[in-house]
Design an enzyme around this catalytic site. Structure first.
Site, PDB file in Angstrom:
ATOM      1  N   LEU A   9       0.840  -1.198   0.000  1.00 35.60           N
ATOM      2  CA  LEU A   9       0.000   0.000   0.000  1.00 35.60           C
ATOM      3  C   LEU A   9       0.877   1.250   0.000  1.00 35.60           C
ATOM      4  CD1 LEU A   9      -3.077   0.679   0.126  1.00 35.60           C
ATOM      5  CD2 LEU A   9      -2.771   0.969   2.593  1.00 35.60           C
ATOM      6  N   GLY A  11      -0.414   4.215  -0.883  1.00 36.33           N
ATOM      7  CA  GLY A  11      -1.287   5.357  -0.664  1.00 36.33           C
ATOM      8  C   GLY A  11      -1.720   6.010  -1.952  1.00 36.33           C
ATOM      9  N   CYS A  94      13.488  -3.993  -9.352  1.00 33.67           N
ATOM     10  CA  CYS A  94      12.945  -3.851  -8.002  1.00 33.67           C
ATOM     11  C   CYS A  94      11.861  -4.889  -7.731  1.00 33.67           C
ATOM     12  CB  CYS A  94      12.394  -2.447  -7.808  1.00 33.67           C
ATOM     13  SG  CYS A  94      11.632  -2.165  -6.194  1.00 33.67           S
ATOM     14  N   CYS A 191      10.547   6.186  -9.169  1.00 33.86           N
ATOM     15  CA  CYS A 191      10.136   6.710  -7.860  1.00 33.86           C
ATOM     16  C   CYS A 191      11.240   7.457  -7.140  1.00 33.86           C
ATOM     17  CB  CYS A 191       9.592   5.578  -6.992  1.00 33.86           C
ATOM     18  SG  CYS A 191      10.794   4.293  -6.556  1.00 33.86           S
TER      19      CYS A 191
END
Length: 351
Positions: A9, A11, A94, A191
C-alpha cells in the site's frame, strides 16, 4: 474464516483500490508500506498517504523500513548499469529483488494466505506452471515489469486490477472515498528520482563521476568528438553529442574503451538479440516459435512473430520477423505466447 491478504500500500490510486476490491471480495486485508528513501520529506509524505488510505479502508497497516536494502539493491544496480554503458530498468529489477521478495517474506512471517499489489496484470496456470498474463487493457498492462518475479511466488499472488481499465479504477475511487486520488495525474517517473533527471541524481548522490570524459568515434574508429561520461548517454541518442554531422546517433557504448560509437539511424535496425540472465520457468531448452516480444526503451517495439532459442548457460537468442530499432543493452526483453508471459532476459547484444 476469510483468507488473509497482505497488500503493498503506497497510498496511491492503484494500490488503494486494489486493497478496496479485495476487501469487497471478502478477504481479510492488511496493508504494508515500504519505507524506501532517505529523503525524509518524500518518505513522510508516502507514509502519510498510505496511512490515510488504510484509515479509509479500515485496515491495519504495517510500516516496513527497507531504505538501506532498497539503496544497496536497486539504486546500486541503477548506477552500475549506467556506468557500464547500459540502460537499466529499475522498476523491473525492483519487483523481483525487492518488492515481491519483501512481500513474500512478510507473508510467511505474519501468516498471510496471499500477497497483492496494484499492478495491472493477471495470473494463470498452464500444465501446472503458474505464470503472469497481460492485463485486459493493453493501454495499462504492466506484466512486462513482472517478468523476473520468481514463479514460486505466483500461486499466492492476487492482482485485482488486472481486468480493469484505468478509467474504471478512477470511477471506483470516486464512489468509495478516494476521490482525492482519482483526480491526481499519474506518475510516470522512476520513484526515487522524484521527477529529476537521472544524470543529476547520479552526480548529486556521488553515484557517477562527471569527469570521466572519453572519445566519440565513428564506426571506422576515427575520433570525432568527446563525451562527458558514459552514464549520460543511451543507444539511439542524438542530442548532446555536439557533432558536426547532426544525423549521427549513438550505435554502441563501449565501457572497456570508455568510448561512444556513432553512426546512421538505419544501423540500429537488427533482427536478432542475445539475452543473458534468462528466466523462462519450465520452458525447455531449444527453439520456440510464434512468440511475441516486448522491449521498452528508446526505440520502437518489434511487430510480428519471433523465435526464441534457449541455451543451457542462461543465454537466449531472439530472432524477429521484422527488424527492431534501437534495442538498448540492459533493458529487459520479455517474451509472450499470446497473452501469457513466458519469461525474459536482459538484452546484451544486437545483430
Amino acid at each position: 474464516m476469510s483468507k488473509k491478504v497482505l497488500v503493498a500500500l503506497s497510498g496511491g490510486l492503484d494500490s488503494s483500490i486494489a486493497a478496496l476490491l479485495l476487501k469487497q471480495q471478502g478477504y481479510s486485508v492488511a496493508g504494508i508500506h515500504f519505507g524506501l528513501f532517505a529523503r525524509k520529506n518524500q518518505q513522510n509524505n508516502s507514509y502519510l498517504a498510505a496511512t490515510k488510505a488504510a484509515k479509509i479502508l479500515n485496515i491495519p497497516l504495517i510500516n516496513k523500513n527497507i531504505e538501506q536494502y532498497f539503496s544497496d539493491t536497486v539504486i546500486d544496480y541503477f548506477a552500475r548499469q549506467y556506468s557500464n554503458g547500459r540502460t537499466p530498468c529499475p522498476c523491473s529489477f525492483c519487483n523481483a529483488n525487492v518488492k515481491w521478495k519483501v512481500l513474500h517474506d512478510e507473508q510467511k512471517l505474519h501468516g498471510f494466505d496471499f500477497i497483492a499489489t496494484g499492478h495491472y496484470a493477471q495470473t494463470t496456470k498452464h500444465n501446472g506452471v503458474s505464470r503472469f498474463m497481460k492485463a485486459t487493457s493493453d493501454l495499462k498492462d504492466q506484466s512486462y515489469f513482472l517478468w523476473s518475479v520468481p514463479s514460486e511466488y505466483i500461486n499466492s499472488i492476487l492482482l485485482p486490477l488486472g481486468t480493469y481499465r484505468k478509467s474504471e479504477v478512477r470511477e471506483i475511487a470516486q464512489s468509495n472515498g478516494f476521490g482525492y486520488l482519482s483526480e491526481k495525474p499519474e506518475s510516470m517517473s522512476i520513484c526515487f528520482l522524484e521527477g529529476t533527471d537521472y544524470r543529476e541524481f547520479l552526480v548529486k548522490n556521488h553515484l557517477a563521476n562527471p569527469n570521466t570524459y572519453g572519445n566519440i568515434v565513428d564506426e571506422d574508429g576515427s575520433v570525432i568528438g568527446q563525451h562527458k561520461g558514459l552514464f549520460n548517454y543511451t543507444i539511439g541518442q542524438k542530442q548532446g553529442l555536439k557533432l558536426l554531422d547532426k544525423s549521427l546517433c549513438i550505435t554502441k557504448i563501449d565501457p572497456d574503451k570508455n568510448e561512444i560509437v556513432v553512426g546512421k539511424w538505419d544501423n540500429l535496425n537488427h533482427k536478432q538479440l542475445k539475452l543473458t540472465n534468462c528466466k523462462f520457468p519450465s520452458l525447455p531448452l531449444g527453439t520456440h516459435q510464434n512468440l511475441t516480444v516486448l522491449i521498452r526503451g528508446f526505440g520502437k517495439n518489434p511487430e510480428g512473430l519471433s523465435t526464441l532459442e534457449l541455451k543451457d548457460n542462461g543465454t537466449g537468442y531472439v530472432k524477429f520477423s521484422e527488424p527492431v530499432w534501437a534495442a538498448t543493452p540492459g533493458q529487459p526483453v520479455v517474451v509472450y505466447a499470446g497473452s501469457t508471459l513466458l519469461g525474459g532476459g536482459y538484452l546484451n547484444e544486437s545483430f
